[in-house]
Scaffold this active site. Structure first.
Site, PDB file in Angstrom:
ATOM      1  CG  ASP A 442      -2.060  -0.932   1.116  1.00 13.60           C
ATOM      2  OD1 ASP A 442      -2.382  -1.310  -0.015  1.00 13.60           O
ATOM      3  OD2 ASP A 442      -2.639  -1.296   2.153  1.00 13.60           O
ATOM      4  CB  THR A 444      -2.128   5.768   2.728  1.00 14.37           C
ATOM      5  OG1 THR A 444      -2.545   6.373   1.512  1.00 14.37           O
ATOM      6  CG2 THR A 444      -2.388   6.709   3.890  1.00 14.37           C
ATOM      7  CG  ASP A 811      -5.246  -0.210   5.127  1.00 15.82           C
ATOM      8  OD1 ASP A 811      -5.983  -0.803   4.320  1.00 15.82           O
ATOM      9  OD2 ASP A 811      -4.909   0.969   4.996  1.00 15.82           O
TER      10      ASP A 811
END
Length: 1161
Positions: A442, A444, A811
Site C-alpha cells: 500500500d 498510505t 489495512d
C-alpha cells in the site's frame, strides 16, 4: 436545486457520541449511590445465548439493562475505581483462559519417551547390571597375569559397570538440555502470544468521550464503538448505528452478514463488522461470552511450519538410513565375535591348575586328571555392548536437532523481530519471507508517513495554494456547507484530541482527520457541528474500496428534504457533478470549460503527489415507503460479476443478462452504484427495524461540487533506500493503492518503485485484461492505482501462478482476501482493522515499509541458519557413521564408543542448534537474490562443503585408526595389536613396549628384538588402544568445533570470521564445547571411554589440534572450487528417475504428501 444554510452552534466542547438513528433509546442511568448489581452474569449470558427478546423486554430493553449495569448508553461507564473493582469481581474480566501449557517435567518426559532412547536406556541398564554381576577380569581366566605383581592393574579392569552408568548419565544430561530448550521455547512463544493480545485496542465511551483502551480492560457496562473492520470484543446489545452488519460465521456458521438493529440487538464476541458502524452495550466479557466458553474448551494446537515439516521428513529419512547402518554394525560386530568363539579349539590342562598344559604325547586323557578348557562364554556380555553401540549409532544418526534448530532460530528471530516492529502471528511467515520475490505494498502509511495535511484546494470557486486558507470572501452558507460536509460525512470514531502543550492527536481515518484539522484552521469545531446535528442523520453509506466514496444523508432544518453529503475520488464525483457552489453560497450549472479546468487542477495536484478528494452535496426528497419492499441487497457484486435479485428492475436485469460475459460490464460493476443512471432507478426498501423507507444504494446523482482538496502525505525518509535494498536483493516492489494514477506515479517515483520502462495502470484497466495479458504485463507492472480489492487479489494470484513468492500489505476488511491469498500477509498495526490483523501472518506495528525489509532480512537469516546447521550436522553424521562402520567391518570395533557418540550427539544437536540458530542478520543478506519457491534446501555450495570436509575428516581419522601405531611421536606402537591367548601361560603377542620400573619382568617377557622392551600385557595393549581411540575421538570433536566456524557461511562467502564477535552465544557454545572436551579427555577416564588421567600428552594434543585447524584453510580453499551455476526454481521440477531417498534428501520440500480420500490421482 435546494440549498440550506444551517448555522453552526458552539455551545459545548464535549465529545459527541456516534449519531443515533431514528430509533431512539431512552437512557436511564442509575443513582450514584446504588453500588449493587441486580442482574447476574449467568442471566445475561443466557439471554444473549438464546437471543431471548422476552427477557430483554422484561428488563425494559437496552436502557433497562444499562441501568442495572450502572452505566449510560449515551455517556458510557463512569470512572469510579470502587465500582470498577466491584464490577470486575461480579462480572469477571475480559480475558480468555490460556490453553494449558506443558510444564518442564512433561517436556522432559516427552524427550525420553522416544522409542530409540528407551531402548538405549534399557541396554545401558543391562550393561550396568552385567558389569556389576560379572566383572570383566578374573585372575584364573588369564594365566600369564599371575606374573603381574601390581594388583592395581587388575582393579582397573574390574569396572565394566562404568560404561552403562556413563551412558545413563549422558542420556539424562542430553534429555535435560533438550527439555530446557523446549521449555525456554514455550516461555518465549507464550510471551509473544501475550504481546500479540496486548496490541488489541477497543474504542469505548467514557463520560461521553471516545477513548481507546486495551482489550483486557473492557468491562461489562462499557459502551463499545464499532466501525467496519472491527471485531466485536464482548457479548452485548446493539444500541444504535448505521447499517451495522456482522459476519457471525465463526460463531454461528452463518455465511451471510447479519444486520443488527433494535429488533435484532444480540451481538456475540468474535464476530467481525463487515459494514456500517454503531455502538454496543457490553453485557458479558471473558469466560461468560460464547467465544470465551469455546476458548476454554480448546487445547493448544501448534502446527509445525512447512520448513519444520520438511526437516522432520528429512530427519525421518536419515534416521532410517542410520537404523540400517546400526543393524549392519551390530551384525558385523556380532559375527566377528561369534565366529572365533565357535571355532576356538579347547586345550587339555590339569584340573588342579588350568595354567599348566597337559602333556602333548598322551593319546587319551584321563578326565579325572585333565580337562579340556574351551572358549570363555562369559565374554558373551560383549553382545550387550554391541547393542549399545548400535542403538547409539541410531541416536547419533537421527538428526533430531534439525527441527530443534528451526524452533530455536524461529523463537530467537521472532523475539528480535518484535523489537523491530514485526509481530509474527504465524511461524511459517518468518521462513517464507526469506524467499519473498514480490512485495505488493500500500502507499498510505506504509510508503508515506500517514501524517496527512490539507495543503492546497479549491473551495466554492476560490483556489488556495497553501493552508490555512483565509475565510475572507466566503459567505456563511459556504462555511456551513463545508463544516457540515466534513464534520457529518465522516466516521464518528474519527476524532482529534488536544492537550495543552502537545500537538493534536488524531484517532481514526487519517484522511478524515486531515479534513477535520482543516476545519480547525478555519475556526470551526467539528464537535459542535456533530452535536447540533446529532438527531438529523437519516442514512449513511460508509467508505469502501469498491465505492471509493462516502455518503451521509442529513435532514435539513425543517425536515422537508435530505442533503446528501458526498466525498470521494475526484474522477468519480466530477462525472456526477451538475452544479458548483459559488462564494456567496449559490449553486450554478457547471460548464464544460470549468469541468475541464477542475479536471486539470485535480491532475496538477496528483502530479505533485497529493491525495485529492472532491467534496459535494445534493438535495433530494426523502424516499417514500409507498411501494417499497422489505430491505435486502438488490444487486450483489461477487468476483466482479453482478448477481441479480427479483427486486432488481427488469430492464436492468435484461441488460446485465444480455452482456453478462462482457468484460467491460464486469469492470463497471467494480462500483456497484454505477449500474443506476438516476435517482428514480434506485430501489427503495423499508428498514424492518425502524419501518422507515431508505435507499438501497447511495443516491449520488446531480451533485453540487463545493470543494477539491489536495492532501499531502510525505514519503517516509527511510523508504526510498529500503526500496532500493529490496530491489538489490532481487525483490520486486509494486505499489497498489486507491489513489489516482498521477498521485500514485509521483509517489512511486519518489520511492524508486516506478522506473523507466515500468508500467503504471489503473484498476479498471487491469481488470479488463485477460490472464495471459496480465502475465505478459507482470515483468513491467510496478503501480496499480485505483486498485480494488479484487484487483489486488487477482494480482497476487497471477504472481503466485508464475512461481513468485508474494507478500502483500493490507489495512482494511476488503484486503482480507488478498492477505489470505498471498504467501505472507502483512497487516498494518496502526491503521489496520481487527479483521485484517487476524487474517495476516505478520503485523507491521509501525506501518513502516522499512520494517517489512527487516522482516525479509530476518526471514533470510532463519533460512540460512537452518542451512548452516544442516550442513554441519550432515557432515558430522557422514563422518561418524562412516568410521564406525569401517571400524566394525575391519575388526577394529567401534573407534567412537557409545558414550563418546552421545557426547558428539549433544554437540551437533542441541549445542550446535543454539550456536548456529541464533546468528543475527546482516545487510549482506540483501545482496543476494532470493531462492526459488521450489529450490532445494541443500544447495550446491553446501554439497561441496560437506563432501570436502567429510572426505578430509574420514581420511585423517582412518589414517589415525589404521596407521596411528606406526607414527613414532604418538607413542602407541601396541594400539589395536592382537591380545594374548588367555589360556596360554606365556605372552603370545609380538608387540613390545618399553620396560617400566614398577613391573617385575621374567626372562620370557623380554622382547627378542630389543632387550629394553618387553612383550606387552593385555592391559598395556588396551591402554595404548585407549590412547589412540582418545586421539581419534579428540581430533574428531575438534574437527567439528572448527567446522562449526566454517558452517557460519553457506553461500560461498570466504570470510567465516565476519561478525563472529557479535554472536556471544555462538562464542559461548564454542568455549563450553572446548572446555568440556578438555575435561573429558584429561579427567573422565573410563567414564567417557578415554585414556586415564592425564589423558593425552602434549604431542598428542598438538596432533589433534593441528588436524582440526586444517579445516579452516580447507574451507577457504573450497570456496574457489566451482559449482554449477545457481538458477532459482520458480516452477515445480519434474523429477527424473533416480533414487527416491537421494531425491528426498536433496529436496525435502518436494516430499509428496500421502494421498487422501477424495484426491484425484
Amino acid at each position: 436545486m435546494m440549498t440550506s444554510a444551517s448555522a453552526t452552534t458552539t455551545t459545548t466542547t464535549k465529545q459527541p457520541t456516534p449519531a443515533p438513528t431514528p430509533e431512539v433509546v431512552v437512557d436511564n442511568p442509575p443513582g450514584e449511590h446504588d453500588m449493587s448489581f441486580a442482574v447476574e452474569p449467568i442471566s445475561l449470558q443466557q439471554m444473549l445465548k438464546t437471543k431471548d427478546k422476552k427477557r430483554l423486554s422484561e428488563w425494559r430493553g437496552v436502557a433497562g439493562v444499562a441501568s442495572q449495569l450502572h452505566t449510560s448508553i449515551t455517556q458510557g461507564r463512569a470512572d469510579d475505581p470502587q465500582l470498577e473493582a466491584l464490577r470486575t469481581s461480579h462480572f469477571g474480566a475480559n480475558v480468555f483462559p490460556e490453553p494449558p501449557h506443558r510444564n518442564f517435567l512433561s517436556l522432559w518426559f516427552e524427550t525420553i519417551k522416544d522409542a530409540t532412547i528407551i531402548i538405549l536406556i534399557i541396554a545401558a541398564l543391562v550393561s550396568l547390571i552385567l558389569g556389576l554381576a560379572i566383572p570383566d577380569f578374573h585372575v584364573n581366566d588369564h594365566c600369564y597375569n599371575q606374573t603381574v605383581v601390581n594388583e592395581a592393574k587388575i582393579d582397573e579392569r574390574q569396572a565394566g559397570w562404568i560404561e552403562g552408568a556413563a551412558i545413563l548419565l549422558a542420556v539424562l544430561v542430553a534429555s535435560l538440555v533438550t527439555a530446557i530448550n523446549n521449555y525456554s521455547k514455550e516461555l518465549k512463544f507464550r510471551a509473544l502470544s501475550k504481546k500479540e493480545k496486548g496490541t488489541r485496542i477497543v474504542k469505548v465511551l467514557k463520560a461521553g468521550e471516545m477513548v481507546q483502551i486495551p482489550f483486557a480492560e473492557l468491562q461489562v457496562g462499557d459502551v463499545v464503538v464499532l466501525d467496519t473492520g472491527d471485531e466485536v470484543p464482548a457479548d452485548g446489545l446493539y444500541i444504535q448505528g448505521f447499517d451495522l452488519k456482522l459476519d457471525e460465521s465463526q460463531v454461528t456458521g452463518e455465511s451471510l452478514p447479519v444486520r443488527k438493529s433494535s429488533s435484532e440487538p444480540f451481538m456475540l464476541s468474535g464476530c467481525k463488522v463487515t459494514d456500517g458502524s454503531g455502538t454496543m452495550l457490553a453485557c458479558c466479557v471473558g469466560l461468560f461470552t460464547e467465544w470465551g466458553k469455546t476458548m476454554a474448551c480448546l487445547e493448544e494446537d501448534k502446527k509445525d511450519t512447512p520448513l519444520q515439516e520438511n526437516l522432520d521428513a528429512l530427519a525421518t529419512l536419515i534416521g532410517k538410513f542410520g537404523m540400517s547402518v546400526a543393524t549392519l554394525v551390530f551384525l558385523v560386530l556380532f559375527f566377528w565375535w561369534l565366529i572365533p568363539a565357535l571355532m576356538y579349539d579347547c586345550k587339555w590342562v590339569y584340573k588342579t591348575d588350568n595354567c599348566i598344559e597337559a602333556p602333548s604325547n598322551i593319546t587319551q586323557y584321563d578326565t579325572s586328571l585333565y580337562e579340556c578348557v574351551g572358549y570363555n562364554w562369559k565374554n558373551a556380555v560383549e553382545i550387550v555392548n554391541f547393542v549399545v553401540i548400535s542403538i547409539t549409532i541410531v541416536v547419533v544418526a537421527v538428526p533430531e536437532g534439525l527441527p530443534l534448530a528451526v524452533t530455536i532460530s524461529l523463537a530467537y528471530s521472532i523475539k528480535q523481530m518484535y523489537k523491530q516492529k514485526n509481530l509474527v502471528r504465524h511461524l511459517k511467515a518468518c521462513e517464507t519471507m526469506s524467499n519473498c520475490t514480490n512485495i505488493c505494498s500500500d502507499k498510505t502509511g506504509t510508503l508515506t508517513e500517514n501524517c496527512m495535511t490539507v495543503v492546497q484546494g479549491w473551495i466554492a470557486g476560490k483556489e488556495f495554494i497553501e493552508a490555512p486558507v483565509t475565510t475572507v470572501g466566503f459567505g456563511q452558507d459556504v462555511l456551513n456547507v463545508v463544516s457540515e460536509g466534513i464534520s457529518l460525512n465522516s466516521a464518528s470514531s474519527t476524532q482529534i484530541k488536544r492537550e495543552d502543550g502537545r500537538p493534536p492527536e488524531t484517532i481514526g481515518n487519517r484522511t478524515e482527520c486531515a479534513l477535520l484539522l482543516f476545519l480547525a484552521t478555519q475556526g470551526i469545531d467539528y464537535n459542535d457541528v456533530r452535536q447540533s446535528h446529532s438527531n438529523d442523520i437519516y442514512q449513511r453509506f460508509s467508505f469502501s474500496s469498491s465505492r471509493k466514496k462516502m455518503s451521509t444523508l442529513v435532514w435539513d432544518g425543517a425536515r422537508t428534504y435530505l442533503r446528501n453529503h458526498v466525498k470521494g475520488a475526484p474522477e468519480l464525483l466530477l462525472k456526477r457533478t451538475t452544479h458548483v457552489l459559488n462564494l456567496d453560497g449559490k449553486s450554478t450549472a457547471i460548464s464544460e470549460s470549468l469541468r475541464g479546468n477542475l479536471a486539470a487542477l485535480i491532475e496538477n495536484y496528483a502530479h505533485r503527489g497529493l491525495r485529492t478528494l472532491c467534496l459535494a452535496f445534493s438535495d433530494i426528497p426523502p424516499p417514500s415507503s409507498i411501494g417499497a419492499k422489505p430491505m435486502q441487497q438488490d444487486l450483489k457484486v461477487s468476483r466482479g460479476v453482478p448477481e441479480l435479485r427479483a427486486s432488481t428492475p427488469k430492464s436492468l436485469r435484461d441488460s446485465v443478462k444480455s452482456q453478462g460475459s462482457n468484460r467491460s460490464l464486469r469492470s463497471s460493476c467494480r462500483d456497484e452504484e454505477l449500474i443506476y443512471d438516476n435517482l428514480q432507478d434506485i430501489p427503495i426498501v423499508v428498514d424492518s427495524d425502524t419501518g422507515k423507507a431508505i435507499f438501497s444504494q447511495s443516491p449520488d446523482f446531480n451533485l453540487t461540487l463545493y470543494g477539491i482538496v489536495g492532501i499531502h502525505d510525505p514519503v517516509r525518509l527511510e523508504v526510498p533506500q529500503a526500496v532500493l535494498d529490496c530491489q538489490n536483493a532481487g525483490i520486486t516492489v509494486r505499489m497498489v493503492t486507491g489513489d489516482s494514477i498521477e498521485t500514485a506515479k509521483r509517489i512511486a517515483e519518489q520511492c524508486h518503485i516506478l522506473k523507466p520502462g515500468g508500467e503504471a495502470i489503473e484498476g479498471p484497466t487491469f481488470s479488463d485484461l485477460s490472464d495471459p495479458q496480465v502475465d505478459q504485463l507482470l515483468p513491467r507492472l510496478q503501480v496499480i492505482a485505483r486498485c480494488a480489492p479484487s484487483d489486488k487479489r487477482r494480482l497476487v494470484q497471477r504472481l503466485i501462478e508464475n512461481g513468485e513468492v508474494v507478500a502483500v500489505t493490507g489495512d482494511g476488511a476488503n484486503d482480507v482476501q488478498a492477505l489470505k491469498e498471498a504467501d505472507v500477509g502483512l497487516a498494518m498495526g496502526l491503521r489496520g482493522t481487527d479483521i485484517t490483523k487476524q487474517a495476516s501472518d505478520i503485523v507491521i506495528l509501525d506501518d513502516n515499509f522499512k520494517s517489512i525489509v527487516k522482516a525479509v532480512m530476518w526471514g533470510r537469516s532463519v533460512y540460512d541458519n537452518i542451512r548452516k546447521f544442516l550442513q554441519f550436522q550432515l557432515t558430522v553424521n557422514i563422518v561418524a557413521l562412516t568410521i564406525v562402520v569401517i571400524g566394525a567391518i575391519t575388526e577394529r570395533g567401534a573407534p567412537l564408543k557409545a558414550i563418546q557418540l552421545l557426547w558428539v550427539n549433544m554437540i551437533m544437536d542441541t549445542m550446535a542448534a543454539l550456536a548456529l540458530g541464533t546468528e543475527k542478520p546482516t545487510q549482506k543478506l540483501l545482496e543476494r537474490k532470493p531462492f526459488g519457491r521450489y529450490d532445494r534446501l541443500i544447495s550446491n555450495f553446501m554439497i561441496r562443503g560437506m563432501i570436502i570436509h567429510a572426505t578430509y575428516q574420514i581420511f585423517v581419522l582412518l589414517l589415525l585408526l589404521y596407521c596411528g601405531r606406526y607414527i613414532p611421536f604418538l607413542k602407541v606402537p601396541c594400539a589395536y595389536a592382537p591380545l594374548n591367548d588367555p589360556l596360554s601361560p606365556a605372552l603370545t603377542t609380538s608387540c613390545c613396549v618399553d620396560n617400566a620400573q614398577d613391573i617385575d619382568l621374567s626372562e620370557y617377557t623380554i622382547c627378542p628384538s630389543n632387550p629394553d622392551q618387553h612383550l606387552a600385557f593385555d592391559f598395556e595393549i588396551q591402554k595404548q588402544t585407549d590412547v589412540l581411540q582418545t586421539i581419534i575421538f579428540n581430533a574428531f570433536v575438534f574437527c567439528q568445533v572448527f567446522n562449526e566456524i566454517n558452517c557460519r557461511k553457506v553461500n560461498n562467502e570466504w570470510n567465516v570470521w565476519s561478525k563472529i564477535w557479535t554472536n556471544w552465544l555462538f562464542l559461548a557454545i564454542l568455549v563450553i564445547t572446548v572446555v568440556m572436551q578438555t575435561i573429558i579427555v584429561c579427567f573422565a577416564g573410563q567414564w567417557m571411554g578415554v585414556a586415564p588421567m592425564p589423558g593425552l600428552n602434549g604431542v598428542q594434543w598438538a596432533t589433534c589440534l593441528i588436524v582440526a585447524v586444517v579445516t579452516i584453510p580447507l574451507g577457504l580453499l573450497s570456496t574457489f572450487i566451482p559449482v554449477p551455476v545457481y538458477k532459482p526454481r520458480k516452477a515445480k521440477p519434474k523429477h527424473k528417475r533416480r533414487c527416491g531417498f537421494l531425491r528426498r534428501l536433496l529436496n525435502p520440500a518436494q516430499v509428496a504428501p500421502e494421498p487422501q480420500p477424495g484426491d484425484i490421482l
